[in-house]
Design a protein around this motif. Structure first.
Motif, PDB file in Angstrom:
ATOM      1  N   LEU A 100     -89.194 -39.848   8.286  1.00  0.00           N
ATOM      2  CA  LEU A 100     -90.406 -40.286   8.875  1.00  0.00           C
ATOM      3  C   LEU A 100     -91.323 -39.424   7.839  1.00  0.00           C
ATOM      4  O   LEU A 100     -92.577 -39.803   7.298  1.00  0.00           O
ATOM      5  CB  LEU A 100     -90.815 -39.536  10.226  1.00  0.00           C
ATOM      6  CG  LEU A 100     -92.251 -39.494  10.833  1.00  0.00           C
ATOM      7  CD1 LEU A 100     -92.595 -40.876  10.836  1.00  0.00           C
ATOM      8  CD2 LEU A 100     -92.255 -38.810  12.209  1.00  0.00           C
ATOM      9  N   THR A 101     -91.147 -38.334   7.177  1.00  0.00           N
ATOM     10  CA  THR A 101     -91.745 -37.737   6.299  1.00  0.00           C
ATOM     11  C   THR A 101     -91.708 -38.528   5.083  1.00  0.00           C
ATOM     12  O   THR A 101     -92.849 -38.664   4.220  1.00  0.00           O
ATOM     13  CB  THR A 101     -91.107 -36.271   5.830  1.00  0.00           C
ATOM     14  OG1 THR A 101     -91.276 -35.597   7.331  1.00  0.00           O
ATOM     15  CG2 THR A 101     -92.036 -35.483   4.775  1.00  0.00           C
ATOM     16  N   GLN A 102     -90.634 -39.000   4.645  1.00  0.00           N
ATOM     17  CA  GLN A 102     -90.420 -39.771   3.337  1.00  0.00           C
ATOM     18  C   GLN A 102     -91.217 -41.197   3.505  1.00  0.00           C
ATOM     19  O   GLN A 102     -92.088 -41.526   2.624  1.00  0.00           O
ATOM     20  CB  GLN A 102     -89.106 -40.269   2.859  1.00  0.00           C
ATOM     21  CG  GLN A 102     -88.360 -38.897   2.550  1.00  0.00           C
ATOM     22  CD  GLN A 102     -86.745 -39.304   2.429  1.00  0.00           C
ATOM     23  OE1 GLN A 102     -86.320 -40.111   3.418  1.00  0.00           O
ATOM     24  NE2 GLN A 102     -86.197 -38.924   1.654  1.00  0.00           N
ATOM     25  N   LEU A 103     -91.315 -41.742   4.725  1.00  0.00           N
ATOM     26  CA  LEU A 103     -92.013 -43.035   4.827  1.00  0.00           C
ATOM     27  C   LEU A 103     -93.557 -42.789   4.845  1.00  0.00           C
ATOM     28  O   LEU A 103     -94.223 -43.609   4.398  1.00  0.00           O
ATOM     29  CB  LEU A 103     -91.844 -43.620   6.213  1.00  0.00           C
ATOM     30  CG  LEU A 103     -90.341 -44.535   6.251  1.00  0.00           C
ATOM     31  CD1 LEU A 103     -89.934 -44.813   7.661  1.00  0.00           C
ATOM     32  CD2 LEU A 103     -90.447 -45.692   5.387  1.00  0.00           C
ATOM     33  N   LEU A 104     -94.104 -41.720   5.448  1.00  0.00           N
ATOM     34  CA  LEU A 104     -95.574 -41.397   5.334  1.00  0.00           C
ATOM     35  C   LEU A 104     -95.932 -41.057   4.159  1.00  0.00           C
ATOM     36  O   LEU A 104     -97.007 -41.494   3.377  1.00  0.00           O
ATOM     37  CB  LEU A 104     -95.861 -40.236   6.368  1.00  0.00           C
ATOM     38  CG  LEU A 104     -95.632 -40.755   7.850  1.00  0.00           C
ATOM     39  CD1 LEU A 104     -95.930 -39.462   8.940  1.00  0.00           C
ATOM     40  CD2 LEU A 104     -96.383 -42.022   8.229  1.00  0.00           C
ATOM     41  N   ALA A 105     -95.071 -40.426   3.175  1.00  0.00           N
ATOM     42  CA  ALA A 105     -95.354 -40.171   1.809  1.00  0.00           C
ATOM     43  C   ALA A 105     -95.415 -41.239   1.048  1.00  0.00           C
ATOM     44  O   ALA A 105     -96.292 -41.533   0.294  1.00  0.00           O
ATOM     45  CB  ALA A 105     -94.365 -39.197   1.291  1.00  0.00           C
ATOM     46  N   GLU A 106     -94.496 -42.208   1.271  1.00  0.00           N
ATOM     47  CA  GLU A 106     -94.556 -43.448   0.705  1.00  0.00           C
ATOM     48  C   GLU A 106     -95.745 -44.218   0.914  1.00  0.00           C
ATOM     49  O   GLU A 106     -96.557 -44.729  -0.012  1.00  0.00           O
ATOM     50  CB  GLU A 106     -93.462 -44.388   0.825  1.00  0.00           C
ATOM     51  CG  GLU A 106     -93.146 -45.299  -0.058  1.00  0.00           C
ATOM     52  CD  GLU A 106     -92.485 -45.068  -1.412  1.00  0.00           C
ATOM     53  OE1 GLU A 106     -93.448 -44.987  -2.360  1.00  0.00           O
ATOM     54  OE2 GLU A 106     -91.525 -44.420  -1.507  1.00  0.00           O
ATOM     55  N   TRP A 107     -96.262 -44.021   2.167  1.00  0.00           N
ATOM     56  CA  TRP A 107     -97.291 -44.964   2.800  1.00  0.00           C
ATOM     57  C   TRP A 107     -98.668 -44.399   2.188  1.00  0.00           C
ATOM     58  O   TRP A 107     -99.558 -45.071   1.862  1.00  0.00           O
ATOM     59  CB  TRP A 107     -97.347 -45.019   4.116  1.00  0.00           C
ATOM     60  CG  TRP A 107     -98.675 -45.388   4.747  1.00  0.00           C
ATOM     61  CD1 TRP A 107     -99.736 -44.859   5.407  1.00  0.00           C
ATOM     62  CD2 TRP A 107     -99.328 -46.936   4.472  1.00  0.00           C
ATOM     63  NE1 TRP A 107    -100.763 -45.688   5.903  1.00  0.00           N
ATOM     64  CE2 TRP A 107    -100.750 -46.538   5.249  1.00  0.00           C
ATOM     65  CE3 TRP A 107     -98.999 -47.933   3.745  1.00  0.00           C
ATOM     66  CZ2 TRP A 107    -101.477 -48.016   5.217  1.00  0.00           C
ATOM     67  CZ3 TRP A 107     -99.940 -49.074   3.861  1.00  0.00           C
ATOM     68  CH2 TRP A 107    -101.064 -48.851   4.555  1.00  0.00           C
ATOM     69  N   TRP A 115    -103.316 -45.019  -1.178  1.00  0.00           N
ATOM     70  CA  TRP A 115    -104.213 -44.669  -2.504  1.00  0.00           C
ATOM     71  C   TRP A 115    -104.211 -45.756  -3.476  1.00  0.00           C
ATOM     72  O   TRP A 115    -105.428 -46.197  -3.986  1.00  0.00           O
ATOM     73  CB  TRP A 115    -103.518 -43.760  -3.205  1.00  0.00           C
ATOM     74  CG  TRP A 115    -104.253 -43.089  -4.140  1.00  0.00           C
ATOM     75  CD1 TRP A 115    -105.287 -41.874  -4.202  1.00  0.00           C
ATOM     76  CD2 TRP A 115    -104.176 -43.171  -5.672  1.00  0.00           C
ATOM     77  NE1 TRP A 115    -105.772 -41.960  -5.100  1.00  0.00           N
ATOM     78  CE2 TRP A 115    -104.940 -42.465  -6.296  1.00  0.00           C
ATOM     79  CE3 TRP A 115    -103.213 -43.990  -6.402  1.00  0.00           C
ATOM     80  CZ2 TRP A 115    -105.225 -42.649  -7.571  1.00  0.00           C
ATOM     81  CZ3 TRP A 115    -103.239 -44.129  -7.585  1.00  0.00           C
ATOM     82  CH2 TRP A 115    -104.340 -43.446  -8.341  1.00  0.00           C
ATOM     83  N   ILE A 116    -103.268 -46.496  -3.621  1.00  0.00           N
ATOM     84  CA  ILE A 116    -103.386 -47.441  -4.773  1.00  0.00           C
ATOM     85  C   ILE A 116    -104.115 -48.893  -4.122  1.00  0.00           C
ATOM     86  O   ILE A 116    -104.953 -49.483  -4.733  1.00  0.00           O
ATOM     87  CB  ILE A 116    -101.722 -48.233  -4.829  1.00  0.00           C
ATOM     88  CG1 ILE A 116    -101.137 -47.238  -5.674  1.00  0.00           C
ATOM     89  CG2 ILE A 116    -101.756 -49.789  -5.774  1.00  0.00           C
ATOM     90  CD1 ILE A 116     -99.613 -47.590  -5.599  1.00  0.00           C
ATOM     91  N   TRP A 117    -104.078 -49.077  -2.794  1.00  0.00           N
ATOM     92  CA  TRP A 117    -104.676 -50.058  -2.193  1.00  0.00           C
ATOM     93  C   TRP A 117    -106.308 -49.661  -2.339  1.00  0.00           C
ATOM     94  O   TRP A 117    -107.209 -50.443  -2.739  1.00  0.00           O
ATOM     95  CB  TRP A 117    -104.487 -50.408  -0.557  1.00  0.00           C
ATOM     96  CG  TRP A 117    -105.551 -51.226   0.146  1.00  0.00           C
ATOM     97  CD1 TRP A 117    -106.675 -50.986   0.629  1.00  0.00           C
ATOM     98  CD2 TRP A 117    -105.151 -52.679   0.528  1.00  0.00           C
ATOM     99  NE1 TRP A 117    -107.114 -52.235   1.374  1.00  0.00           N
ATOM    100  CE2 TRP A 117    -106.387 -52.944   1.139  1.00  0.00           C
ATOM    101  CE3 TRP A 117    -103.961 -53.346   0.251  1.00  0.00           C
ATOM    102  CZ2 TRP A 117    -106.533 -54.476   1.575  1.00  0.00           C
ATOM    103  CZ3 TRP A 117    -104.267 -54.752   0.722  1.00  0.00           C
ATOM    104  CH2 TRP A 117    -105.328 -55.093   1.259  1.00  0.00           C
ATOM    105  N   LYS A 129    -108.297 -46.068   5.679  1.00  0.00           N
ATOM    106  CA  LYS A 129    -108.436 -44.785   6.145  1.00  0.00           C
ATOM    107  C   LYS A 129    -106.943 -44.326   6.853  1.00  0.00           C
ATOM    108  O   LYS A 129    -106.460 -45.038   7.458  1.00  0.00           O
ATOM    109  CB  LYS A 129    -109.736 -44.648   7.292  1.00  0.00           C
ATOM    110  CG  LYS A 129    -111.038 -45.195   6.675  1.00  0.00           C
ATOM    111  CD  LYS A 129    -112.068 -44.786   7.546  1.00  0.00           C
ATOM    112  CE  LYS A 129    -113.322 -45.277   6.971  1.00  0.00           C
ATOM    113  NZ  LYS A 129    -114.388 -45.388   7.928  1.00  0.00           N
ATOM    114  N   LYS A 130    -106.799 -42.940   6.537  1.00  0.00           N
ATOM    115  CA  LYS A 130    -105.526 -42.326   7.167  1.00  0.00           C
ATOM    116  C   LYS A 130    -105.412 -42.450   8.510  1.00  0.00           C
ATOM    117  O   LYS A 130    -104.378 -42.629   9.030  1.00  0.00           O
ATOM    118  CB  LYS A 130    -105.487 -40.859   6.667  1.00  0.00           C
ATOM    119  CG  LYS A 130    -104.315 -40.283   6.881  1.00  0.00           C
ATOM    120  CD  LYS A 130    -104.103 -38.758   6.063  1.00  0.00           C
ATOM    121  CE  LYS A 130    -102.953 -38.189   6.488  1.00  0.00           C
ATOM    122  NZ  LYS A 130    -102.744 -36.988   5.931  1.00  0.00           N
TER     123      LYS A 130
END
Length: 417
Positions: free
Chosen positions: A36-43, A48-50, A136-137
């Motif tokens: 979950l931590t890795q997925l949220l970091a990837e998102w 940010w790119i979007w 937005k986050k």
């Protein structure tokens, strides 16, 4: 890959012409705290790119408006170059996989192209897709897309680029090797993996039977076969008391403008979203089970090409939305394509005014309150919806006796896409 589990929805998407399509198989994911931590970091990186793409697009638009002689572009090629430069100078961005980051640029380009196309075609404002906005986050749910080089399946687990390992709840086997996967989180916080595989037709035994289907509000579907009528399940009406309670809870705890939502408001919103999700799944389950029964028992199906959108401006809007006509119709088309059945969409005008026995047409449209159709030419009397269902068969060129016939003059006919 077998076993019982949650999820496993299948959506069949067929290209025009009925060949070369693909299907989506969606499965629930069991996500550990590390994953979950890795997925949220990837998102966070993809989001940010979007947002950078949105800022770049707006800057290019402002520049072209101020300097018409110096036209700049903001296509995928320019955005890919921007991503390469950003990854080279930003260690935080470089820690993530490049696959979902490139795919979110493709998604941005598709969204922007659709908005520009709607503007160019001068579509009404209410029907336009709208230009991409910042994510937005607290509001945007994570969605990560991986192509074939960004994931693999090993020992029943989904391995994503970047060392992310997810446990999939396999409710059925994949019919072929997936070409891509979308990992996303819904409004309830549940994670899913949606695999894209080539569509395979699974033919059913021939029955020699045909059926005509007329959509309605009193009954969701009226057919030429009484055993296959679909009554209005009223899933939304049964849950209305609970939804109203959650609406009042949200209204009492609604934050002031500019303030963050309280914990109580978020809990009430979650409860309402959970109830709405249950209603949607009930409607989907009802529609799919009915569609499977119809497709199994009939070789050819004449379906009214009904567009329920106009009902939103009438007094029947709530009941029509609860009937989920559009979702049920789509489920029937997908099920027919999956099993190789002949699905024919019939143009709906005048289907309630024509007589299924002699083909005569009434001079005036029948009001909705009049539920019995009486032909003034041949004297035939039948239920209004049953008569319309028989008209569907005749317009589609199908013999009510179950044998293929010659299509009589009538409204235009098109194949289900």
């Amino acid at each position: 890959m077998s076993g019982r589990g949650v999820g496993g929805g299948v959506v069949l998407v067929v290209k025009e012409g009925g060949e070369g399509g693909h299907a989506r198989y969606t499965f629930r994911l069991r996500v550990s705290s590390t994953a979950l931590t890795q997925l949220l970091a990837e998102w966070d990186r993809c989001r940010w790119i979007w947002n950078e793409c949105v800022a770049k697009s707006r800057a290019v638009y402002a520049h072209n408006k101020a300097h018409p002689e110096e036209k700049l572009t903001c296509g995928p090629a320019q955005l890919d170059k921007m991503l390469t430069e950003a990854r080279a100078r930003t260690p935080w961005l470089r820690e993530g996989s490049s696959v979902p980051q490139q795919q979110i640029i493709r998604d941005f380009g598709t969204s922007r192209a659709k908005a520009q196309k709607d503007i160019k075609e001068r579509m009404p404002l209410k029907q336009r897709a709208g230009m991409p906005k910042h994510k937005k986050k607290r509001e945007a749910d994570p969605t990560l897309n991986y192509t074939k080089r960004g994931f693999r399946l090993k020992d029943g687990r989904l391995h994503l680029a970047g060392g992310i390992v997810l446990r999939v709840v396999w409710s059925r086997e994949l019919p072929a090797e997936p070409s891509s996967v979308r990992v996303y989180r819904d409004s309830l916080g549940h994670w899913y993996a949606s695999f894209v595989v080539p569509a395979e037709v699974q033919p059913l035994p021939a029955t020699g039977a045909v059926i005509g289907i007329d959509w309605g509000v009193k009954e969701t579907a009226t057919t030429t076969s009484g055993a296959h009528d679909l009554p209005h399940a009223q899933h939304g009406r049964k849950a209305q008391q609970k939804l109203s309670r959650y609406d009042r809870m949200m209204a009492r705890r609604k934050p002031a403008k500019g303030q963050a939502a309280s914990k109580g408001y978020r809990e009430a919103r979650h409860l309402r979203a959970k109830a709405c999700k249950k209603i949607a799944r009930q409607r989907q389950d009802t529609g799919r089970k009915w569609a499977k029964k119809v497709v199994t028992d009939h070789d050819a199906i004449a379906v009214e090409d009904f567009k329920p959108k106009f009902l939103t401006r009438t007094s029947m809007a709530r009941k029509a939305a609860d009937a989920a006509i559009g979702a049920t119709k789509q489920a029937l088309i997908e099920m027919g394509r999956k099993h190789g059945r002949d699905i024919r969409l019939v143009h709906p005008p005048y289907t309630t005014m024509d007589c299924a026995s002699c083909g005569a047409r009434t001079k005036h449209a029948l009001p909705l309150s009049e539920r019995t159709y009486t032909c003034t030419a041949c004297g035939a009397v039948s239920s209004r919806d049953k008569n319309s269902a028989r008209v569907m068969l005749l317009r589609a060129g199908l013999n009510p006796a179950g044998v293929e016939g010659i299509r009589p003059p009538g409204a235009p006919l098109r194949e289900a896409a």
